[in-house]
Write an enzyme that holds these catalytic residues in place. Structure first.
Site, PDB file in Angstrom:
ATOM      1  N   TYR A 196      28.239 -39.575 -41.671  1.00  0.00           N
ATOM      2  CA  TYR A 196      29.110 -40.108 -40.624  1.00  0.00           C
ATOM      3  C   TYR A 196      28.367 -40.621 -39.390  1.00  0.00           C
ATOM      4  O   TYR A 196      28.992 -41.167 -38.478  1.00  0.00           O
ATOM      5  CB  TYR A 196      30.109 -39.032 -40.182  1.00  0.00           C
ATOM      6  N   CYS A 247      28.005   7.145 -23.800  1.00  0.00           N
ATOM      7  CA  CYS A 247      27.148   8.018 -22.976  1.00  0.00           C
ATOM      8  C   CYS A 247      27.926   9.080 -22.214  1.00  0.00           C
ATOM      9  O   CYS A 247      27.325   9.971 -21.601  1.00  0.00           O
ATOM     10  CB  CYS A 247      26.321   7.181 -22.002  1.00  0.00           C
ATOM     11  N   LYS A 287      40.483 -29.201 -32.935  1.00  0.00           N
ATOM     12  CA  LYS A 287      40.634 -28.184 -33.976  1.00  0.00           C
ATOM     13  C   LYS A 287      42.119 -27.913 -34.223  1.00  0.00           C
ATOM     14  O   LYS A 287      42.890 -27.709 -33.285  1.00  0.00           O
ATOM     15  CB  LYS A 287      39.945 -26.882 -33.544  1.00  0.00           C
ATOM     16  N   LYS A 336      37.008 -33.899 -39.519  1.00  0.00           N
ATOM     17  CA  LYS A 336      35.938 -32.930 -39.227  1.00  0.00           C
ATOM     18  C   LYS A 336      35.837 -32.004 -40.435  1.00  0.00           C
ATOM     19  O   LYS A 336      36.737 -31.202 -40.693  1.00  0.00           O
ATOM     20  CB  LYS A 336      36.240 -32.120 -37.970  1.00  0.00           C
ATOM     21  N   CYS A 370      32.896   6.707 -20.960  1.00  0.00           N
ATOM     22  CA  CYS A 370      32.246   5.783 -21.892  1.00  0.00           C
ATOM     23  C   CYS A 370      32.086   6.468 -23.246  1.00  0.00           C
ATOM     24  O   CYS A 370      31.593   7.596 -23.325  1.00  0.00           O
ATOM     25  CB  CYS A 370      30.877   5.367 -21.349  1.00  0.00           C
ATOM     26  N   GLU A 415      38.087 -39.463 -36.964  1.00  0.00           N
ATOM     27  CA  GLU A 415      37.681 -39.206 -38.348  1.00  0.00           C
ATOM     28  C   GLU A 415      37.889 -37.725 -38.668  1.00  0.00           C
ATOM     29  O   GLU A 415      38.131 -36.919 -37.762  1.00  0.00           O
ATOM     30  CB  GLU A 415      36.218 -39.616 -38.561  1.00  0.00           C
ATOM     31  N   CYS A 418      31.327   0.739 -17.905  1.00  0.00           N
ATOM     32  CA  CYS A 418      30.463   1.918 -17.884  1.00  0.00           C
ATOM     33  C   CYS A 418      29.425   1.684 -16.789  1.00  0.00           C
ATOM     34  O   CYS A 418      28.683   0.697 -16.847  1.00  0.00           O
ATOM     35  CB  CYS A 418      29.773   2.116 -19.239  1.00  0.00           C
ATOM     36  N   ASP A 425      34.183 -28.969 -42.748  1.00  0.00           N
ATOM     37  CA  ASP A 425      33.699 -27.621 -42.452  1.00  0.00           C
ATOM     38  C   ASP A 425      32.634 -27.242 -43.465  1.00  0.00           C
ATOM     39  O   ASP A 425      32.914 -26.677 -44.521  1.00  0.00           O
ATOM     40  CB  ASP A 425      34.879 -26.645 -42.519  1.00  0.00           C
ATOM     41  N   CYS A 483      22.986   3.293 -20.470  1.00  0.00           N
ATOM     42  CA  CYS A 483      23.842   3.518 -21.646  1.00  0.00           C
ATOM     43  C   CYS A 483      23.252   2.729 -22.823  1.00  0.00           C
ATOM     44  O   CYS A 483      22.847   1.571 -22.672  1.00  0.00           O
ATOM     45  CB  CYS A 483      25.257   3.049 -21.337  1.00  0.00           C
TER      46      CYS A 483
END
Length: 645
Positions: free
Chosen positions: A207, A390, A295, A104, A387, A102, A403, A106, A408
């Site tokens: 459904y 930090c 999908k 789908k 990093c 069936e 890191c 959205d 951090c």
């Protein structure tokens, strides 16, 4: 009044459900106005009167409501290989599976409840167990009945959508235009003012029968037939497929036709048709094993990379995020796109100033697929050696960069946010923003510090007045009394999700026992693999982690196994599987009875199973139990056991 209600509801059904009106609007309006006048004179409105569908005053807030039967989300496949892997898993349990396919849609998943033939309430899906009560909003929608012929208790599931043509018309006069149909319908249903819901004109396409008190329907075909017969709006597409090639053909048909629809759709849903066979497969913690959402290929577009920034997660991993020139994609304006790591960035030849192909699928941040064109101004992305948050020297591990500084800022915030999440310690109100304020102002570095904060401490945070402070301190205090499985999840050990945490809790029973677990013992558990086992051992070998746990215990945190109340020992030591349809019990009721009387319920038949209770139309679980020589009883014998306790 009764005659008018019956006539108006019949016309509304023809108009909103069948899309086949038999009367002009002005005739409908004339009778509607007559009904309004009669109801005013009588001082009474019948429960299924169409006049109830007018948006009323704003409500104060959404109340939570528990679904009778859990609403699961769907596992997804995006390639043919993933789809055929799904077929392979099905055929391990079901010899000759029959599938349905069936559309789908959205939109926003909805659950409507009926009692004694009357509409009782509408809720969102929420977390699958509890949703938000949106009855006031849903009453403005005309594509579902307020009364039905079925007189038992019923939950039906559907997708709230706004037609693309309706959205276009709405935007012509709207002060604030809505960008896409998905967000428009979510905003319409989850709006405290039902009048806004009415203005946006959503509808619901049904459904699934999620629960019915007289027992489950035998197939997906039966679900559709029942919904149509009761007056629910069902999208007129359901293909019954007896081969995998039939499934692929049905998916191809949907993909070819979906662009012509006036409704947003992003895929197809493939399900086992027969209910008895579904029971044989059962569910994971998140998904039914008998269904798959296929999908369609995500939408793609080309844009320019403006810069690349590096984000740090709670594990310390640095992830590159591309800031791109804004582009419309799949109904949304995209300004960011992800890459996995520096190796991924290099392999895709991504440079600042270059044009790249990006793809957006589902609700996730779009991903960069590859570079398509470099310009004179294109510049290589520099691999960070420190990093960006930090200043610590980073550490490389394969294609990933980390890191090493456990304090951090984004690492701490991510760790605290995970610790406080609903499935973990459930500290309501402790958001990412609040964790950041606590880091900056109160010196929060470890989760154990949360239990030492006072009212005076929190008053130092911006926006924290008496009520907000009291609420969060109350939530922190409440979290001290926590089930062991949720505490294990809160610790943030790599690979330990909800399912693995339950297994660990059941197998070891305490943190002390888990600390001494060997790799061999961990690998015996169904949901713990090599990587997770190594992560658990490594985590408990770190003295800092042990000190953190001890600090929580000293602050009063008491993780414990939740003992189930046992009324008798009828099923003591038994591992029980329920299969087929029970006539006198809900499945959840039967499971509760078994557990209250010393037994443990399983979702599928294994070598460990000691008893199978078989209802009507029992399928492959019953067959497997017969082959393994497992004791089988019917519902009548089950009732006799309970009654004679």
């Amino acid at each position: 009044m009764n005659e008018l209600i019956e006539q108006l509801n019949k016309w509304a059904y023809e108009y909103y459900v069948l899309d086949n009106p038999s009367v002009e609007d002005r005739e409908y309006d004339r009778l509607y106005d007559e009904l309004v006048a009669l109801e005013k004179d009588a001082g009474f409105v019948r429960f299924d009167s169409p006049t109830r569908r007018v948006g009323g005053e704003p409500i104060k807030g959404f109340e939570r409501h528990a679904h009778i039967s859990r609403l699961y989300s769907l596992d997804k496949s995006v390639t043919a290989d993933e789809l055929f892997s799904f077929f392979t898993r099905i055929k391990k349990v079901v010899a000759n599976p029959e599938y349905t396919v069936e559309y789908k849609f959205d939109g926003l998943t909805m659950c409507l409840t009926y009692e004694n033939g009357r509409f009782a309430r509408a809720t969102t899906r929420g977390d699958g167990v509890n949703g938000e009560d949106v009855t006031a909003q849903c009453l403005t929608i005309k594509s579902f009945p307020l009364s039905i012929d079925y007189k038992g208790t019923l939950e039906v599931q559907g997708e709230a959508v706004i037609r693309l043509s309706v959205l276009e018309e709405y935007n012509k006069t709207a002060k604030e235009k809505l960008k896409n149909a998905r967000n428009a319908v979510a905003g319409a249903i989850r709006n405290l003012d039902p009048r806004i819901t009415a203005e946006r004109k959503p509808e619901i396409l049904f459904y699934n029968v999620n629960y019915m008190s007289e027992g489950a329907l035998p197939s997906q075909e039966a679900h559709f037939e029942f919904l149509r017969a009761q007056g629910f709006k069902v999208f007129p597409f359901l293909r019954v497929c007896r081969t995998e090639d039939d499934v692929v053909a049905a998916i191809d048909e949907i993909e070819a036709e979906r662009k012509k629809l006036d409704v947003l759709t992003d895929g197809a849903v493939v399900k086992l048709n027969q209910t008895a066979e579904r029971e044989a497969l059962g569910h994971t913690d998140k998904f039914p094993r008998w269904a798959m959402a296929y999908k369609f290929e995500a939408e793609e577009s080309v844009t320019t990379v403006q810069k690349v920034i590096w984000q740090v997660g709670r594990t310390g991993k640095l992830t590159p995020l591309a800031i791109v020139e804004p582009v419309e994609l799949a109904g949304a304006t995209v300004r960011k796109a992800t890459l996995n790591n520096f190796g991924d960035l290099t392999r895709k030849d991504v440079k600042v100033g270059s044009k790249v192909l990006i793809r957006r699928s589902n609700e996730v941040i779009p991903e960069i697929i590859r570079a398509v064109e470099h310009t004179e101004g294109s510049a290589d992305v520099v691999k960070p050696d420190i990093c960006p948050y930090c200043g610590s020297c980073v550490v490389e591990n394969g294609a990933n960069i980390f890191c090493p500084n456990k304090y951090c800022r984004p690492r701490v915030i991510g760790k605290v946010e995970h610790f406080a999440s609903k499935d973990a310690m459930d500290i309501e109100g402790l958001s990412e923003m609040t964790a950041g304020q606590m880091y900056d102002t109160l010196g929060l570095r470890e989760c154990s510090q949360l239990y030492a904060f006072t009212e005076d401490d929190l008053h130092k945070l911006e926006g924290f007045k008496h009520k907000k402070t009291a609420n969060i301190l109350g939530a922190i205090s409440k979290s001290k009394d926590i089930p062991l499985e949720r505490f294990l999840l809160a610790l943030g050990i790599e690979g330990v999700g909800k399912v693995a945490a339950k297994d660990l809790c059941k197998a070891f029973g305490s943190i002390e026992n888990l600390k001494g677990a060997t790799k061999e013992q961990l690998l015996e558990l169904e949901n713990v693999g090599e990587i997770t086992a190594d992560a658990i051992i490594s985590w408990f070998a770190d003295e800092n982690n042990i000190a953190e746990i001890n600090a929580m215990f000293a602050a009063g945190v008491e993780p414990k196994i939740v003992q189930k109340t046992v009324k008798s020992a009828i099923f003591a030591g038994q591992f029980v599987v329920l299969t087929g349809t029970l006539t006198d019990f809900k499945r959840s009721e039967a499971q509760k009875i078994i557990e209250e009387n010393g037994g443990e319920c399983q979702s599928s038949v294994t070598a460990k199973t000691t008893l199978v209770i078989a209802g009507e139309a029992a399928g492959s679980k019953l067959e497997k139990a017969q082959k393994l020589g497992i004791k089988i009883i019917d519902e009548a014998e089950f009732k006799k056991l309970i009654e004679n306790q």
